[in-house]
Design a protein around this motif. Structure first.
Motif, PDB file in Angstrom:
ATOM      1  N   ALA A 219       0.823  -1.207   0.000  1.00  0.00           N
ATOM      2  CA  ALA A 219       0.000   0.000   0.000  1.00  0.00           C
ATOM      3  C   ALA A 219       0.858   1.258   0.000  1.00  0.00           C
ATOM      4  CB  ALA A 219      -0.931  -0.007   1.215  1.00  0.00           C
ATOM      5  N   LYS A 220       1.959   1.231   0.752  1.00  0.00           N
ATOM      6  CA  LYS A 220       2.843   2.399   0.834  1.00  0.00           C
ATOM      7  C   LYS A 220       3.478   2.696  -0.518  1.00  0.00           C
ATOM      8  CE  LYS A 220       6.595   4.261   3.685  1.00  0.00           C
ATOM      9  NZ  LYS A 220       7.533   3.957   4.801  1.00  0.00           N
ATOM     10  N   ALA A 221       3.950   1.666  -1.190  1.00  0.00           N
ATOM     11  CA  ALA A 221       4.565   1.866  -2.503  1.00  0.00           C
ATOM     12  C   ALA A 221       3.528   2.346  -3.520  1.00  0.00           C
ATOM     13  CB  ALA A 221       5.219   0.572  -2.978  1.00  0.00           C
ATOM     14  N   SER A 222       2.368   1.728  -3.513  1.00  0.00           N
ATOM     15  CA  SER A 222       1.313   2.123  -4.452  1.00  0.00           C
ATOM     16  C   SER A 222       0.937   3.583  -4.256  1.00  0.00           C
ATOM     17  CB  SER A 222       0.078   1.237  -4.256  1.00  0.00           C
ATOM     18  OG  SER A 222       0.346  -0.100  -4.595  1.00  0.00           O
ATOM     19  N   ALA A 223       0.765   3.974  -2.984  1.00  0.00           N
ATOM     20  CA  ALA A 223       0.350   5.349  -2.689  1.00  0.00           C
ATOM     21  C   ALA A 223       1.398   6.358  -3.145  1.00  0.00           C
ATOM     22  CB  ALA A 223       0.088   5.494  -1.196  1.00  0.00           C
ATOM     23  N   LYS A 265      -0.688  22.713  -2.371  1.00  0.00           N
ATOM     24  CA  LYS A 265      -1.697  21.890  -3.034  1.00  0.00           C
ATOM     25  C   LYS A 265      -1.972  20.642  -2.182  1.00  0.00           C
ATOM     26  CE  LYS A 265      -1.188  24.710  -6.531  1.00  0.00           C
ATOM     27  NZ  LYS A 265      -2.149  25.819  -6.755  1.00  0.00           N
ATOM     28  N   SER A 266      -3.179  20.118  -2.295  1.00  0.00           N
ATOM     29  CA  SER A 266      -3.499  18.916  -1.518  1.00  0.00           C
ATOM     30  C   SER A 266      -4.544  18.072  -2.230  1.00  0.00           C
ATOM     31  CB  SER A 266      -4.003  19.287  -0.121  1.00  0.00           C
ATOM     32  OG  SER A 266      -5.222  20.004  -0.181  1.00  0.00           O
ATOM     33  N   LEU A 267      -4.479  16.783  -1.970  1.00  0.00           N
ATOM     34  CA  LEU A 267      -5.447  15.811  -2.461  1.00  0.00           C
ATOM     35  C   LEU A 267      -5.768  14.843  -1.324  1.00  0.00           C
ATOM     36  CD1 LEU A 267      -3.915  14.923  -5.963  1.00  0.00           C
ATOM     37  CD2 LEU A 267      -5.925  16.353  -5.532  1.00  0.00           C
ATOM     38  N   ILE A 268      -6.894  14.171  -1.439  1.00  0.00           N
ATOM     39  CA  ILE A 268      -7.299  13.159  -0.461  1.00  0.00           C
ATOM     40  C   ILE A 268      -7.168  11.781  -1.103  1.00  0.00           C
ATOM     41  CG2 ILE A 268      -9.187  12.263   0.938  1.00  0.00           C
ATOM     42  CD1 ILE A 268      -8.098  14.911   1.927  1.00  0.00           C
ATOM     43  N   MET A 269      -6.597  10.845  -0.338  1.00  0.00           N
ATOM     44  CA  MET A 269      -6.513   9.463  -0.810  1.00  0.00           C
ATOM     45  C   MET A 269      -7.396   8.576   0.047  1.00  0.00           C
ATOM     46  SD  MET A 269      -3.356   6.731  -0.931  1.00  0.00           S
ATOM     47  CE  MET A 269      -3.652   6.205   0.762  1.00  0.00           C
ATOM     48  N   ALA A 270      -8.221   7.765  -0.596  1.00  0.00           N
ATOM     49  CA  ALA A 270      -9.030   6.756   0.084  1.00  0.00           C
ATOM     50  C   ALA A 270      -8.421   5.387  -0.197  1.00  0.00           C
ATOM     51  CB  ALA A 270     -10.477   6.795  -0.417  1.00  0.00           C
ATOM     52  N   ASN A 271      -8.129   4.672   0.861  1.00  0.00           N
ATOM     53  CA  ASN A 271      -7.549   3.332   0.725  1.00  0.00           C
ATOM     54  C   ASN A 271      -8.633   2.304   1.037  1.00  0.00           C
ATOM     55  OD1 ASN A 271      -6.126   0.952   0.750  1.00  0.00           O
ATOM     56  ND2 ASN A 271      -4.604   1.606   2.247  1.00  0.00           N
ATOM     57  N   GLU A 293     -16.335  -2.504  -4.109  1.00  0.00           N
ATOM     58  CA  GLU A 293     -16.641  -1.206  -3.502  1.00  0.00           C
ATOM     59  C   GLU A 293     -15.829  -0.085  -4.143  1.00  0.00           C
ATOM     60  OE1 GLU A 293     -17.400   0.502   0.971  1.00  0.00           O
ATOM     61  OE2 GLU A 293     -15.651  -0.787   0.662  1.00  0.00           O
ATOM     62  N   VAL A 294     -14.542  -0.328  -4.382  1.00  0.00           N
ATOM     63  CA  VAL A 294     -13.722   0.726  -4.968  1.00  0.00           C
ATOM     64  C   VAL A 294     -14.153   1.017  -6.406  1.00  0.00           C
ATOM     65  CG1 VAL A 294     -11.882  -0.863  -5.749  1.00  0.00           C
ATOM     66  CG2 VAL A 294     -11.361   1.552  -5.327  1.00  0.00           C
ATOM     67  N   GLU A 295     -14.558   0.003  -7.128  1.00  0.00           N
ATOM     68  CA  GLU A 295     -15.051   0.234  -8.493  1.00  0.00           C
ATOM     69  C   GLU A 295     -16.332   1.054  -8.474  1.00  0.00           C
ATOM     70  OE1 GLU A 295     -13.557  -3.638 -11.011  1.00  0.00           O
ATOM     71  OE2 GLU A 295     -15.078  -3.962  -9.478  1.00  0.00           O
ATOM     72  N   ASP A 318      -6.618   3.168  -8.818  1.00  0.00           N
ATOM     73  CA  ASP A 318      -6.130   1.854  -9.239  1.00  0.00           C
ATOM     74  C   ASP A 318      -7.026   0.819  -8.572  1.00  0.00           C
ATOM     75  OD1 ASP A 318      -4.598  -0.293 -10.157  1.00  0.00           O
ATOM     76  OD2 ASP A 318      -3.277  -0.248  -8.411  1.00  0.00           O
ATOM     77  N   PHE A 319      -7.813   0.109  -9.360  1.00  0.00           N
ATOM     78  CA  PHE A 319      -8.768  -0.841  -8.796  1.00  0.00           C
ATOM     79  C   PHE A 319      -8.087  -1.958  -8.022  1.00  0.00           C
ATOM     80  CE2 PHE A 319     -12.063   0.246 -12.285  1.00  0.00           C
ATOM     81  CZ  PHE A 319     -12.595   1.245 -11.475  1.00  0.00           C
ATOM     82  N   PHE A 320      -6.919  -2.392  -8.473  1.00  0.00           N
ATOM     83  CA  PHE A 320      -6.261  -3.514  -7.810  1.00  0.00           C
ATOM     84  C   PHE A 320      -5.846  -3.152  -6.386  1.00  0.00           C
ATOM     85  CE2 PHE A 320      -2.897  -6.287  -6.506  1.00  0.00           C
ATOM     86  CZ  PHE A 320      -3.202  -7.524  -7.049  1.00  0.00           C
ATOM     87  N   SER A 321      -5.121  -2.058  -6.239  1.00  0.00           N
ATOM     88  CA  SER A 321      -4.660  -1.660  -4.903  1.00  0.00           C
ATOM     89  C   SER A 321      -5.776  -1.083  -4.057  1.00  0.00           C
ATOM     90  CB  SER A 321      -3.536  -0.626  -5.024  1.00  0.00           C
ATOM     91  OG  SER A 321      -4.023   0.580  -5.582  1.00  0.00           O
ATOM     92  N   GLY A 322      -6.850  -0.640  -4.694  1.00  0.00           N
ATOM     93  CA  GLY A 322      -7.959  -0.046  -3.959  1.00  0.00           C
ATOM     94  C   GLY A 322      -7.726   1.396  -3.565  1.00  0.00           C
ATOM     95  N   LEU A 323      -6.737   2.052  -4.171  1.00  0.00           N
ATOM     96  CA  LEU A 323      -6.419   3.439  -3.833  1.00  0.00           C
ATOM     97  C   LEU A 323      -7.089   4.392  -4.818  1.00  0.00           C
ATOM     98  CD1 LEU A 323      -2.603   3.213  -2.988  1.00  0.00           C
ATOM     99  CD2 LEU A 323      -4.575   2.796  -1.506  1.00  0.00           C
TER     100      LEU A 323
END
Length: 576
Positions: A219-223, A265-271, A293-295, A318-323
């Motif tokens: 998850a850390k690498a994907s994010a 600048k800022s963005l929100i990430m949902a895991n 759910e992520v899809e 990214d549907f696979f990682s869910g991020l």
């Protein structure tokens, strides 16, 4: 320059996901890890790449064969897994020239493979191990660029470093690995040291490296890589240095939320967590729901944004990682907005009317051109969903587990079935949010925005209206609830002139009942099973509203439910 990628591992730390997808095919920012490694090797000048496989080898083979790489990619299957040493030994007979660079398939790094290869060629030793300081993995003792011991532990004050999973070897290494047996490359290196050979340690610094073999590491690498893509997608010229992260307070969901900031600048990430195993060009068999759910979050979010409903813009996913990275709407929820003006009832009323306008627009416009494959779990809010997700939830989580009453779902099933069918008799179908309450509405830039729309489906607008008006996070007086119900009907009639007022209100009363059951089930489950005890404080108000509604119930008779609610009221109030 030749290279070997070790890709035969079982991926035990990433189970159960690796039961379906081999670890090398886990995606990072939309690209399988092994694909990223291959491209990096090619860019470094590698002209021949060998890969060993074992676990779900056919999936790796299918993916590789579907690509069009500019150099040969040769795969070698191990019928029985041979370990790091045995796997290397099995491939050395296919290596055309030495030295050969070897890299684990479960690391992501920005190290320059060409420079590492040249470093090995600059000395006479048979092995170069690429080492670095990674405290959680530091076990290898080094003296004067030579490996001395692979098992020195973490507590020594001498030079202890971690192996990156990257090494360059000469043909001599093959002499220290037996044929066709499980064998560790570390054991081979230890025997070489005993025979007087130097295992050269090349220490690297100021680089990026991560082991993606655990859910947290993956998850850390994907994010990290997705955040870079997301920011550059919105602000192409932004510098990516100095990016910071902040974990945000969660709610009832199992998802985690993060704010990524870069300069101003800022963005929100949902895991959402690792989701359905689906990568381009692969034919994994899937038993999961039609849409995860992520899809649903992404597809419904894009649908609503495209038709002008105020929702956060989805930037990257990214549907696979869910991020999923979305527009940052700040920190002010509708709950906070209303509480801050609770003494000014006129402003409170106007705020709710504005939100109801959005709700009606979302329900009536959102239902058009909505693909029912976008929805999670079920496409429609119907009698079956009411029974499974609300009535059974209420009985099992609240009545039995929380309140401890010996009342079974079977005893109430007939009444619940009749009530659910009655509720669906005169539905005004629209797009239903299903959790339309004050914590799922944000206020920023003088505008209300809707969030957490992944549970949306075809259903009655009255359910969302009930969710808003009986929301225990912001208790509204009965007279204001009645006014807002009348306002909703009036505004809805501007869109649907054929709506029957009596039937609209009747459906609202049924939806109000079922929403109350669902809330009590959720508050009990979250506080007891999930350890989120802050939700327990809302149970008394939700129960008192349910009790009041049941006492004044004039629709389909439900004596069993009435008796159940009366027992709950006595028991919970006594304990309070």
């Amino acid at each position: 320059m030749q290279a070997i990628i070790l890709a035969a591992g079982l991926g035990t730390r990433l189970r159960p996901h690796t039961n379906i997808c081999p670890k090398p095919l886990f995606s990072i920012d939309g690209q399988p890890i092994i694909h990223r490694t291959i491209l990096t090797l090619i860019a470094a000048g590698c002209d021949d790449i060998l890969i060993n496989t074992h676990h779900l080898a056919e999936k790796i083979q299918e993916f590789i064969h579907n690509q069009k790489y500019s150099v040969p990619i040769r795969l070698y299957y191990e019928p029985e897994i041979l370990g790091t040493g045995g796997g290397i030994k099995n491939l050395l007979s296919h290596v055309q020239s030495f030295p050969v660079l070897i890299v684990n398939s479960d690391i992501v790094t920005d190290l320059d493979f060409k420079n590492l290869f040249e470093t090995h060629k600059s000395h006479q030793y048979p092995v170069t191990l690429i080492m670095h300081d990674e405290p959680q993995f530091n076990t290898v003792r080094i003296e004067k660029h030579a490996i001395c011991d692979f098992r020195s532990g973490h507590d020594s004050d001498i030079n202890i470093k971690a192996f990156t999973g990257i090494h360059i070897i000469d043909s001599l290494v093959g002499d220290y690995i037996p044929e066709n047996v499980f064998y560790s490359i570390t054991k081979a290196y230890e025997n070489m040291i005993k025979d007087g050979h130097c295992i050269y340690a090349h220490e690297v610094k100021n680089h990026y490296w991560i082991d993606i073999g655990t859910p947290a590491g993956y998850a850390k690498a994907s994010a990290r890589f997705m955040a870079q893509t997301a920011f550059q997608r919105i602000w192409p010229n932004i510098s990516l240095s100095g990016m910071t992260t902040e974990k945000l307070k969660g709610d009832g969901s199992d998802r985690s939320w993060w704010r990524y900031e870069n300069h101003d600048k800022s963005l929100i990430m949902a895991n959402h967590g690792i989701s359905r195993v689906r990568l381009p060009g692969l034919s994994f068999e899937k038993k999961e729901p039609l849409c995860t759910e992520v899809e649903s979050f992404v597809r419904i979010g894009n649908h609503l944004h495209d038709i002008g409903i105020p929702v956060p813009k989805i930037i990257h996913y990214d549907f696979f990682s869910g991020l999923v990275f979305v527009e940052d709407l700040g920190n002010v929820h509708f709950q906070d907005y209303i509480i801050n003006m609770k003494h000014d009832l006129d402003r409170v009323r106007l705020a709710y009317e504005s939100v109801i306008d959005i709700l009606i627009n979302m329900s009536t416009k959102g239902v058009h051109d909505l693909d029912n494959t976008f929805t999670f779990q079920t496409s429609h809010y119907d009698a079956n969903m009411i029974l499974s997700f609300e009535c059974q939830y209420f009985v099992n989580a609240f009545v039995r587990d929380y309140a401890g009453l010996n009342i079974s779902y079977t005893e109430l099933e007939k009444e619940f079935t009749d009530l659910s069918h009655a509720a669906m008799e005169h539905v005004q179908w629209g797009l239903m949010h299903r959790d339309f309450q004050s914590r799922n509405i944000m206020f920023t830039k003088n505008q209300f925005y809707i969030i957490d729309f992944q549970g949306a489906r075809f259903g009655p607008i009255q359910y969302d209206l009930a969710s808003l008006l009986i929301d225990p996070y912001v208790p509204l007086p009965d007279d204001l609830q009645d006014h807002l119900l009348r306002y909703s009907l009036k505004k809805y009639k501007l869109v649907d002139t054929d709506v029957n007022s009596q039937r609209f209100n009747q459906t609202y009363r049924y939806c109000r009942l079922f929403r109350n059951l669902q809330m009590l089930g959720a508050f009990a489950f979250l506080s007891q099973k999930k350890g989120k005890t802050s939700f327990e404080q809302y149970i008394p108000l939700a129960l008192s509203r349910l009790y009041k509604q049941i006492k004044n119930w004039s629709l389909l008779p439900c004596p069993g439910l009435t008796n159940c609610v009366e027992q709950l009221n006595v028991k919970i109030n006594k304990e309070v």
